[in-house]
Scaffold this motif. Structure first.
Motif, mmCIF file in Angstrom:
data_model
loop_
_atom_site.group_PDB
_atom_site.id
_atom_site.type_symbol
_atom_site.label_atom_id
_atom_site.label_comp_id
_atom_site.label_asym_id
_atom_site.label_seq_id
_atom_site.Cartn_x
_atom_site.Cartn_y
_atom_site.Cartn_z
ATOM 1 N N ARG A 1 -0.372 7.550 -1.794
ATOM 2 C CA ARG A 1 0.617 7.638 -0.729
ATOM 3 C C ARG A 1 0.019 7.216 0.606
ATOM 4 O O ARG A 1 -0.808 7.924 1.185
ATOM 5 C CB ARG A 1 1.123 9.077 -0.652
ATOM 6 N N PRO B 1 1.792 5.947 3.743
ATOM 7 C CA PRO B 1 2.996 5.521 4.471
ATOM 8 C C PRO B 1 2.658 4.920 5.833
ATOM 9 O O PRO B 1 1.700 5.342 6.492
ATOM 10 C CB PRO B 1 3.784 6.820 4.632
ATOM 11 N N LYS C 1 6.660 0.097 6.113
ATOM 12 C CA LYS C 1 6.956 0.396 4.718
ATOM 13 C C LYS C 1 8.113 1.374 4.617
ATOM 14 O O LYS C 1 8.954 1.279 3.725
ATOM 15 C CB LYS C 1 5.718 0.988 4.044
ATOM 16 N N GLN C 2 8.160 2.332 5.550
ATOM 17 C CA GLN C 2 9.170 3.377 5.449
ATOM 18 C C GLN C 2 10.493 3.012 6.113
ATOM 19 O O GLN C 2 11.426 3.793 6.066
ATOM 20 C CB GLN C 2 8.640 4.664 6.079
ATOM 21 N N ILE D 1 8.326 6.348 -1.861
ATOM 22 C CA ILE D 1 8.539 6.090 -0.439
ATOM 23 C C ILE D 1 9.715 6.905 0.058
ATOM 24 O O ILE D 1 10.786 6.906 -0.561
ATOM 25 C CB ILE D 1 8.795 4.583 -0.205
#
Lengths: 366, 122
Positions: free
Chosen positions: B36, B38, B42-43, A92
Motif C-alpha cells: 500500500r 498511496p 493514484k487516489q 486503492i
C-alpha cells in the motif's frame, strides 16, 4: 435441518459439547465446506469461461500454468494464480469516495450471493435449512445484491461508476418483475414455496418437469437471470467500451475480487435455480428405464450438477454469440415483452386449471 | 418450525465472516508487505486520465425514478400473487376469478402506462 453425522460425534464427545451446540457447530462446518466448494467451483468456472470462449473464437485461452507441474490440463491452475495475484494488489481508496460505504459495498454484494445457498436442495433428503418460505428467502436475498452495486457506484464518486450503478438498478429492477411473475407460475404448478417440494412435484418422469408446460416462463426466467447477473448480452452495466468497467471501476485488489466472486456465484445460483424450478433439480430424466446403468436412472447430486453445468455453458455461449443490447432495447424487452408474456401465461395456466386440462387439473381439488 | 430457520442465520453469519476474511486478507497483505503506497494522483478519481472536473453526483434522468415507482407497483402485485399461488388447490375457481379481477385492474393501469409512454426509453 441436517443431522450431525456419526463420524463427527466422537470429536464433539471429546469436546463435551451440549446437544444444541453440536447442531450449531455442525451447521457452521457445513456452511464452511459448502462455501469452499462453491468458491472452488466458481474459480474453475472463470477458467472454463476463458477456455470455452477461446475455443469459440478460434484461440487457445490460458494454457501456461499447470497444477503442481502435472503434464496434462495446461492452464488448470490459472484461477489460483489469479487469486494470489489479486491478494497482493493494493486496495486503492479514492480520495473523493465515501470510505465506509466504499468498503461496505463489496461485502453487501458477496454476502447474499453466498448465504442464498442455505435453502438449496442438493440431493434427495439433503437441504441445510428445509424452510417452507425457501423461495421467498431466495427472492429476498438476490434482490439485496443490487444494494451493493448501487452503493459501490455512489460511494466511488466517479462518473463512470455512478452511471453504471444507475443502469444496474433500473435493469435489475425491471427484470426482477418478469422473474417474479415466472416464479408465480412455478409456485402455482407446485403448490409450495419449499424448494424440495417444488422438485418432488416434478417427480415421475421427464414429462412432469415444469419446463414442458411452462416453457415460456422457463425461457423468460433464464433470460431474466442473465439480465439480473448483468452478464452479456445485458452487460451495459459494465459496458467496457463506454463506461470502462461500470460500478466497480475504482475498485482494485480483493475489493474487486469480491464483486467478481459474487457475479460468478450468482451465475451458478441462477443456473441451479433454473434447474430446480423447471428441470426437476436432482431428478433423473431416465427414471424407471431399466436398460440403462444405475447411475443414469437414480436421482442425485450428479444430475443437479450436470444441469447447472449445462446452464453455465449457455451463459458462456451467449456471451460469445450475441452482441451487447442497447439500453433502451433492454428496457423494452423487460417491460414490454416479458411482463405481458408472463401475465398471459399465468392466465393460461389458471384457465387450464379451471377447465381441468393437462397437468394443471390437479390444482383444482373441488 | 422456527428451528428450521436457525441454519439460515448461521449461513448469513458464516458468509459475512468469509467475506470479511477475504477483504481482510487484501488489506492485511497490503500492510504486511508494504504494498500500500498511496499518493494523490493514484487516489484521485479515475476519469480516463483527465483531471476530474465537477462533482460526480450529477443530475440524472427522471426515468430512473419512474422505473423505480413502477417496480414498486408490480413487485407488490407479485407479493400478493404468491400466497394465492400456494393455496390455489384450496380456493379453487372462486380464487382464480378473484385474482382475475385484481389482475384486470392492474393490466388496465399497465396499458395506461404503456400508452402514456412511461415505458419508453429513448
Amino acid at each position: 435441518m441436517n443431522a450431525v453425522p456419526d463420524l463427527i460425534q466422537p470429536v464433539f464427545d471429546f469436546l463435551n459439547l451440549p446437544d444444541w451446540l453440536r447442531l450449531v457447530a455442525w451447521t457452521v462446518m457445513t456452511a464452511v465446506m459448502m462455501f469452499l466448494t462453491i468458491i472452488i467451483f466458481m474459480a474453475f468456472l472463470t477458467l472454463a469461461e476463458r477456455r470455452v470462449i477461446g475455443s469459440m473464437q478460434a484461440r487457445i485461452g490460458p494454457n501456461r500454468i499447470r497444477l503442481f507441474g502435472l503434464p496434462y490440463f495446461r492452464g488448470l491452475a490459472q484461477p489460483f494464480a489469479d487469486v494470489i495475484k489479486l491478494m497482493f494488489k493494493e486496495i486503492i481508496l479514492p480520495t473523493g469516495s465515501n470510505k465506509f460505504l466504499f468498503i461496505l459495498a463489496p461485502l453487501l454484494t458477496a454476502i447474499p450471493a453466498l448465504a442464498t445457498w442455505a435453502v438449496m436442495p442438493f440431493w434427495p433428503g439433503f437441504t441445510v435449512a428445509n424452510v417452507d418460505a425457501g423461495l421467498l428467502y431466495i427472492l429476498a436475498l438476490t434482490s439485496t445484491g443490487v444494494y451493493g452495486v448501487i452503493l459501490a457506484g455512489w460511494a466511488s464518486n466517479s462518473k463512470y461508476a455512478f452511471l453504471g450503478a444507475m443502469r444496474a438498478a433500473a435493469q435489475v429492477v425491471a427484470y426482477e418483475i418478469a422473474m417474479g411473475f415466472a416464479l408465480v407460475g412455478v409456485v402455482m404448478a407446485a403448490g409450495s414455496l419449499n424448494l424440495g417440494q417444488i422438485i418432488s412435484a416434478q417427480s415421475g418422469g421427464i414429462s412432469n418437469w415444469f419446463f414442458i408446460w411452462l416453457f415460456p416462463l422457463f425461457i423468460i426466467y433464464f433470460i431474466s437471470g442473465i439480465a439480473e447477473t448483468n452478464r452479456a448480452p445485458f452487460d451495459v452495466v459494465e459496458g467496457e467500451s463506454e463506461i470502462v468497467a461500470g460500478f466497480h471501476v475504482d475498485y482494485s485488489g480483493m475489493a474487486f475480487a469480491l464483486f467478481f466472486v459474487a457475479e460468478y456465484i450468482n451465475m451458478i445460483l441462477i443456473s441451479a435455480l433454473t434447474s430446480i424450478f423447471f428441470l426437476g433439480g436432482w431428478l433423473s430424466p431416465f427414471a424407471g428405464v431399466e436398460s440403462l446403468p444405475a447411475i443414469l436412472t437414480t436421482s442425485g447430486l450428479h444430475w443437479l450438477v450436470f444441469k447447472i453445468c449445462f446452464f453455465l455453458f449457455c451463459f458462456l455461449w451467449f456471451r460469445a454469440t450475441f452482441p451487447r443490447y442497447r439500453y433502451d432495447q433492454i428496457m423494452r424487452l423487460g417491460w414490454k415483452v416479458f411482463i405481458p408474456l408472463t401475465l398471459v401465461w399465468i392466465t393460461v395456466e389458471a384457465v387450464l386449471a379451471v377447465m381441468k386440462i393437462g397437468p394443471f387439473a390437479r390444482l383444482m381439488a373441488n | 418450525m422456527l428451528q428450521n430457520y436457525l441454519p439460515i442465520l448461521i449461513f448469513l453469519g458464516v458468509a459475512t465472516g468469509l467475506s470479511l476474511l477475504l477483504l481482510g486478507l487484501g488489506f492485511g497483505f497490503g500492510a504486511l508487505f508494504g504494498i500500500r503506497k498511496p499518493y494523490a494522483e493514484k487516489q484521485s478519481t479515475y476519469e480516463c486520465g483527465f483531471e476530474p472536473f465537477e462533482d460526480s453526483r450529477i443530475k440524472f434522468d427522471v426515468r430512473y425514478y419512474l422505473v423505480a415507482i413502477l417496480f414498486i407497483v408490480f413487485d407488490l402485485e407479485i407479493a400478493f400473487l404468491f400466497p394465492w399461488a400456494v393455496s390455489l388447490s384450496k380456493i379453487g375457481a372462486v380464487g382464480i376469478a378473484a385474482v382475475g379481477i385484481f389482475l384486470l385492474i392492474l393490466v388496465v393501469g399497465f396499458i395506461y402506462e404503456w400508452k402514456k409512454g412511461a415505458l419508453e426509453w429513448d
